[in-house]
Write a protein that holds these residues in place. Structure first.
Motif, PDB file in Angstrom:
ATOM      1  N   TYR A  65      -6.279   7.940  -2.148  1.00  7.83           N
ATOM      2  CA  TYR A  65      -5.685   7.045  -1.145  1.00  7.83           C
ATOM      3  C   TYR A  65      -6.723   6.288  -0.342  1.00  7.83           C
ATOM      4  N   MET A 122      -6.413   2.330   0.724  1.00  7.13           N
ATOM      5  CA  MET A 122      -6.222   2.092   2.152  1.00  7.13           C
ATOM      6  C   MET A 122      -7.275   1.121   2.683  1.00  7.13           C
ATOM      7  N   PHE A 177      -4.627  13.660   3.504  1.00 13.73           N
ATOM      8  CA  PHE A 177      -3.764  12.587   3.011  1.00 13.73           C
ATOM      9  C   PHE A 177      -2.702  12.230   4.046  1.00 13.73           C
ATOM     10  N   ASN A 179      -2.622   8.795   6.421  1.00 16.46           N
ATOM     11  CA  ASN A 179      -1.498   7.876   6.264  1.00 16.46           C
ATOM     12  C   ASN A 179      -0.657   7.774   7.529  1.00 16.46           C
ATOM     13  N   TYR A 223       0.826  -1.210   0.000  1.00 14.84           N
ATOM     14  CA  TYR A 223       0.000   0.000   0.000  1.00 14.84           C
ATOM     15  C   TYR A 223       0.860   1.260   0.000  1.00 14.84           C
ATOM     16  N   ILE A 238      -4.290  12.755  -4.890  1.00 15.03           N
ATOM     17  CA  ILE A 238      -3.944  11.326  -4.860  1.00 15.03           C
ATOM     18  C   ILE A 238      -5.097  10.545  -4.233  1.00 15.03           C
ATOM     19  N   VAL A 245       0.955   4.049  -2.977  1.00 15.81           N
ATOM     20  CA  VAL A 245       0.403   5.389  -2.780  1.00 15.81           C
ATOM     21  C   VAL A 245       1.504   6.447  -2.668  1.00 15.81           C
TER      22      VAL A 245
END
Length: 142
Positions: A40, A44, A114, A118, A22, A38, A26
């Motif tokens: 994501y 995810m 983002f 993350n 992942y 992006i 990404v």
């Protein structure tokens, strides 16, 4: 190797491989791109579902194979297994507690979603890996 130790190995491998795929997928899009563009969320969610599903399926398969190899030991856990599991869970909890400070700080700084998402995902991954590694070490070294 007890079934609990086998389960810890499964969680460690799955917890390392799936997030690595992942994050590589990404984060490889980050250089030269506005992170707001992006996508994501879906990757995810897929990575999380794959990690959970793979852990469950592999645990079942290992339990079946181990049960066929040693039927009298199926499902046996003792006080040592419970203590090791508890130690692993505590270690994972502490890592998650400390690592969650980063996404909290990012949210307070109003950084883009983002990075917050993350960072939180990475905190969960680190906690799961720590828990599995602590269990494996405890089984190997006592």
């Amino acid at each position: 190797m007890s079934s609990e130790e086998q389960r810890a190995w499964i969680y460690a491998v799955v917890g390392l491989v799936v997030p690595a795929v992942y994050l590589t997928t990404v984060l490889s899009k980050v250089p030269g791109t506005d992170v707001a563009t992006i996508p994501y969320v879906r990757p995810m969610l897929i990575a999380t579902a794959v990690a959970i599903g793979a852990s469950i399926v592999l645990s079942i398969l290992v339990a079946i194979v181990a049960g066929m190899a040693a039927p009298k030991d199926v499902g046996k856990t003792d006080e040592r297994d419970r203590a090791i599991n508890r130690r692993g869970e505590y270690a994972g909890f502490y890592v998650m507690s400390i690592a969650s400070i980063v996404p909290l700080g990012l949210a307070m700084a109003e950084v883009q979603h983002f990075w917050i998402a993350n960072a939180l995902y990475l905190a969960f991954v680190l906690a799961a890996l720590t828990s599995a590694v602590v269990r494996i070490v405890a089984y190997r070294r006592g």
